[in-house]
Write a protein that holds these residues in place. Sequence first.
Motif, mmCIF file in Angstrom:
data_model
loop_
_atom_site.group_PDB
_atom_site.id
_atom_site.type_symbol
_atom_site.label_atom_id
_atom_site.label_comp_id
_atom_site.label_asym_id
_atom_site.label_seq_id
_atom_site.Cartn_x
_atom_site.Cartn_y
_atom_site.Cartn_z
ATOM 1 N N PHE A 287 27.962 49.601 30.128
ATOM 2 C CA PHE A 287 27.552 49.682 28.731
ATOM 3 C C PHE A 287 28.801 49.676 27.861
ATOM 4 O O PHE A 287 29.680 50.522 28.056
ATOM 5 N N THR A 288 28.881 48.776 26.901
ATOM 6 C CA THR A 288 29.983 48.766 25.930
ATOM 7 C C THR A 288 29.413 49.229 24.600
ATOM 8 O O THR A 288 28.588 48.544 23.994
ATOM 9 N N TYR A 289 29.839 50.409 24.165
ATOM 10 C CA TYR A 289 29.285 51.053 22.965
ATOM 11 C C TYR A 289 30.069 50.721 21.702
ATOM 12 O O TYR A 289 31.279 50.488 21.742
ATOM 13 N N HIS A 290 29.332 50.744 20.588
ATOM 14 C CA HIS A 290 29.903 50.578 19.252
ATOM 15 C C HIS A 290 29.284 51.660 18.370
ATOM 16 O O HIS A 290 28.132 52.065 18.589
ATOM 17 N N GLU A 291 30.040 52.107 17.387
ATOM 18 C CA GLU A 291 29.528 53.145 16.477
ATOM 19 C C GLU A 291 30.166 52.978 15.108
ATOM 20 O O GLU A 291 31.374 52.748 15.012
ATOM 21 N N GLN A 292 29.332 53.073 14.080
ATOM 22 C CA GLN A 292 29.844 52.998 12.713
ATOM 23 C C GLN A 292 28.847 53.649 11.762
ATOM 24 O O GLN A 292 27.655 53.299 11.770
ATOM 25 N N ASP A 293 29.307 54.611 10.975
ATOM 26 C CA ASP A 293 28.515 55.243 9.914
ATOM 27 C C ASP A 293 27.143 55.732 10.385
ATOM 28 O O ASP A 293 26.124 55.510 9.727
ATOM 29 N N GLY A 294 27.100 56.372 11.547
ATOM 30 C CA GLY A 294 25.849 56.932 12.052
ATOM 31 C C GLY A 294 24.994 55.969 12.853
ATOM 32 O O GLY A 294 23.976 56.363 13.398
#
Length: 116
Positions: free
Chosen positions: A27-34
């Motif tokens: 799994f390659t995760y990304h996260e931005q502003d919730g």
Amino acid sequence: MARSLDGLVLAPVADQAPGQVGTRTRFTYHEQDGAVWAEYEGGDVVRGRLVGTREGDRLDFRYVQLRTDGSTSSGHCRSTVVELPDGRVRLEETWEWESQPGSGTSVVEQLDAHGL
């Protein structure tokens, strides 16, 4: 709040039933502003996507995937983000299929610099 998931690669610590994610899935995760999202593949999964939200150490997301047998499936997952003593991240998950019967729990952990 635990650190950002953005750019982290995680893998399950144990195999699930055939046709589901397993120790060869990445799994390659990304996260931005919730918002959180990830791409995943490996094992019985040809291609998968998840998308959802993060509040503090809680994730709430939906996932869809294409399996090696050509079937598709989708579901809902709630996860708790835990920082391990060595600094890596663990997600403790409770999931349920929406496209078929079944539910369960799983754990995915950030891979170290050697991919382990």
